[in-house]
Design a protein around this motif. Structure first.
Motif, PDB file in Angstrom:
ATOM      1  N   LEU A 190      48.214  47.303  42.279  1.00 38.22           N
ATOM      2  CA  LEU A 190      49.124  48.439  42.334  1.00 38.22           C
ATOM      3  C   LEU A 190      50.415  48.138  41.583  1.00 38.22           C
ATOM      4  CD1 LEU A 190      48.750  49.551  46.073  1.00 38.22           C
ATOM      5  CD2 LEU A 190      47.545  50.422  44.061  1.00 38.22           C
ATOM      6  N   SER A 191      51.002  49.186  41.044  1.00 32.68           N
ATOM      7  CA  SER A 191      52.256  49.082  40.298  1.00 32.68           C
ATOM      8  C   SER A 191      53.369  49.793  41.036  1.00 32.68           C
ATOM      9  CB  SER A 191      52.096  49.697  38.901  1.00 32.68           C
ATOM     10  OG  SER A 191      51.061  49.066  38.174  1.00 32.68           O
ATOM     11  N   GLU A 192      54.597  49.544  40.604  1.00 34.27           N
ATOM     12  CA  GLU A 192      55.764  50.190  41.194  1.00 34.27           C
ATOM     13  C   GLU A 192      55.569  51.705  41.242  1.00 34.27           C
ATOM     14  OE1 GLU A 192      59.739  49.882  42.782  1.00 34.27           O
ATOM     15  OE2 GLU A 192      58.461  48.242  42.064  1.00 34.27           O
ATOM     16  N   GLY A 193      55.769  52.284  42.422  1.00 36.00           N
ATOM     17  CA  GLY A 193      55.678  53.720  42.581  1.00 36.00           C
ATOM     18  C   GLY A 193      54.300  54.253  42.904  1.00 36.00           C
ATOM     19  N   ASP A 194      53.277  53.410  42.868  1.00 30.81           N
ATOM     20  CA  ASP A 194      51.922  53.870  43.189  1.00 30.81           C
ATOM     21  C   ASP A 194      51.832  54.275  44.660  1.00 30.81           C
ATOM     22  OD1 ASP A 194      50.994  53.519  40.641  1.00 30.81           O
ATOM     23  OD2 ASP A 194      49.841  51.696  41.053  1.00 30.81           O
ATOM     24  N   CYS A 195      50.870  55.145  44.940  1.00 26.89           N
ATOM     25  CA  CYS A 195      50.680  55.661  46.298  1.00 26.89           C
ATOM     26  C   CYS A 195      49.471  55.012  46.956  1.00 26.89           C
ATOM     27  CB  CYS A 195      50.498  57.177  46.261  1.00 26.89           C
ATOM     28  SG  CYS A 195      50.209  57.910  47.899  1.00 26.89           S
ATOM     29  N   LEU A 196      49.698  54.434  48.125  1.00 26.37           N
ATOM     30  CA  LEU A 196      48.626  53.895  48.954  1.00 26.37           C
ATOM     31  C   LEU A 196      48.396  54.860  50.102  1.00 26.37           C
ATOM     32  CD1 LEU A 196      46.776  51.359  49.668  1.00 26.37           C
ATOM     33  CD2 LEU A 196      48.599  50.769  51.282  1.00 26.37           C
ATOM     34  N   VAL A 197      47.199  55.400  50.201  1.00 25.11           N
ATOM     35  CA  VAL A 197      46.860  56.328  51.272  1.00 25.11           C
ATOM     36  C   VAL A 197      46.142  55.576  52.388  1.00 25.11           C
ATOM     37  CG1 VAL A 197      45.432  58.320  51.893  1.00 25.11           C
ATOM     38  CG2 VAL A 197      46.786  58.363  49.797  1.00 25.11           C
TER      39      VAL A 197
END
Length: 457
Positions: A190-197
């Motif tokens: 994951l990168s900065e700002g990505d969304c983990l649901v």
């Protein structure tokens, strides 16, 4: 974490070794502030809460983690001596692929699958013994381990976020939730700002999973820590997940770059699960952890370790004999064995479901269950571990009554990226019971580390 752990360390609660004034402070503050110590930790009504954490020295704390890590490595080795992919492992265990709707049968069995581990460790005469090994992102305990340890330490230090008094001998372990996020972000790329649901779901029998809003609230500490790791964490009903035209997974207005799976997919069939599976197959989202971790946790693999004992090097043979109770796949040949020393477990069960302690049932009941297990081939028989007793004071959740009880504990070292970060502890309370499981009323607890215990009070 390296080779087999040093075996001369003993794991024992150090409360009785602390100076009298420290014990008096622990007792008095625990009786007054036990609710604060357990704030945010789900528990059923009419339960008993321990008024202090388990107290271990640094060597014992490290040994519990080292034992869990080495056992996980031996489990993976036992699988790899037989198969090389997740699909082949299902076949070797005679498990239907329909049980694992999100599993990629071509997924290779590598150390990558050991990203998230919580062993169930019981301590017998000071020796940690691995009775089960949970290898999966869905292991519970990280939030509880952090909350109980941190909140009791705040109680002892006098104020939230306050500093410990000079010379105070207790400290919190590293945060399990922070370690989880560090490993998850790396694992999923994951990168900065990505969304983990985090898909939420209902599960009868657990109050905090029965209402989706309560479930999302329970995840709030995780969402806050996600911000510190540069990602957005959002809880969203599993049934509401959808695919957009680009086969991206959507949770309402959010596009999921990663998914943290807290559920067993086979138990949550529906349109939301179908959408998640579609995104995984399209490569537009990644999941922590892949479902391939689940069969690696099957308790029959512990039996494989014992089957392979002669194939191991001497140090690993000694490790297994010392730290893994004798485990075999249940068969009719065990009918003549003394049931009082055995426990029958389903290979892929969880939450204590289907577990039978031989000494707790009549002979004919034991025989019937053993015959059925032998016919199905999916159960194990394991030597009973008689856990050392630890004396705690408990407060009743409704009445506030204080009682003392000596109880066995199950230690759950939280291992992310094969590093130890906190220990989730479960134990019985003043009410007697055969199984130590939160699904069946066990208390949640944690560990504080004793830096410089002083022998004698």
């Amino acid at each position: 974490m390296g080779g087999p752990p040093v075996s001369d360390v003993r794991v024992t609660d150090l409360y009785d070794t602390l100076p009298a004034q420290v014990c008096d402070r622990i007792d008095a503050l625990g009786r007054e502030h036990w609710r604060r110590g357990h704030a945010g930790v789900p528990r059923p009504a009419d339960s008993w809460c321990p008024t202090r954490p388990l107290l271990l020295d640094a060597d014992a704390y490290a040994l519990v983690g080292a034992v869990a890590d080495r056992a996980a490595g031996l489990v993976l080795d036992a699988c790899l001596r037989r198969v090389s992919t997740a699909g082949e492992l299902l076949d070797a265990l005679s498990m239907a692929r329909t049980q694992f709707p999100l599993l990629d049968p071509a997924e290779p069995l590598t150390e990558r699958l050991l990203t998230s581990i919580r062993a169930d460790v019981m301590v017998e005469r000071g020796v940690p013994r691995v009775v089960e090994l949970n290898i999966d992102g869905a292991i519970g305990g990280a939030i509880e381990a952090d909350l109980v340890a941190r909140q009791f330490q705040e109680v002892y230090s006098g104020a939230p976020g306050g500093q410990d008094p000079s010379g105070w001998p207790l400290r919190t372990p590293p945060s399990a939730v922070d370690a989880f996020f560090t490993e998850l972000v790396s694992f999923l790329g994951l990168s900065e700002g990505d969304c983990l649901v985090v898909p939420v779901f209902r599960e009868d029998g657990l109050d905090h999973l029965a209402d989706l809003d309560d479930f999302i609230s329970f995840l709030a500490p995780m969402a806050e820590r996600g911000k510190a790791h540069g990602i957005t964490v959002t809880g969203y009903p599993l049934d509401g997940l959808t695919l957009d035209d680009g086969r991206r997974l959507r949770a309402g207005e959010h596009v999921a770059h990663g998914v943290f799976r807290l559920f067993l997919p086979v138990e949550q069939a529906g349109a939301g699960l179908d959408a998640l599976g579609g995104a995984l197959r399209a490569g537009t989202a990644r999941m922590y952890t892949p479902e391939a971790t689940s069969p690696v946790s099957d308790k029959r693999v512990l039996a494989w370790i014992w089957e392979d004992l002669d194939l191991l090097d001497p140090a690993d043979r000694d490790f297994v004999r010392r730290h893994v109770p004798y485990t075999v796949i249940a068969g009719a040949g065990a009918l003549g064995r003394d049931r009082s020393s055995l426990v029958l477990k389903p290979g892929d069960g969880y939450g204590g479901a289907g577990v039978t302690l031989g000494r707790s049932v009549e002979r004919e009941v034991w025989r019937e269950r053993l015959v059925a297990a032998a016919a199905s081939g999916d159960h194990v028989l394991q030597q009973v571990v008689d856990g050392d007793l630890v004396t705690f004071e408990f407060a009743h959740d409704t009445t506030g009554e204080i009682r003392s009880a000596a109880v066995p504990c199950v230690l759950g070292p939280m291992m992310y990226g094969r590093r130890l970060s906190g220990i989730y502890v479960r134990h019985a309370g003043p009410r007697p019971g055969d199984l130590i499981n939160t699904h069946q009323g066990a208390a949640s607890n944690s560990v504080l580390i004793v830096d410089s215990p002083t022998a004698g009070r």
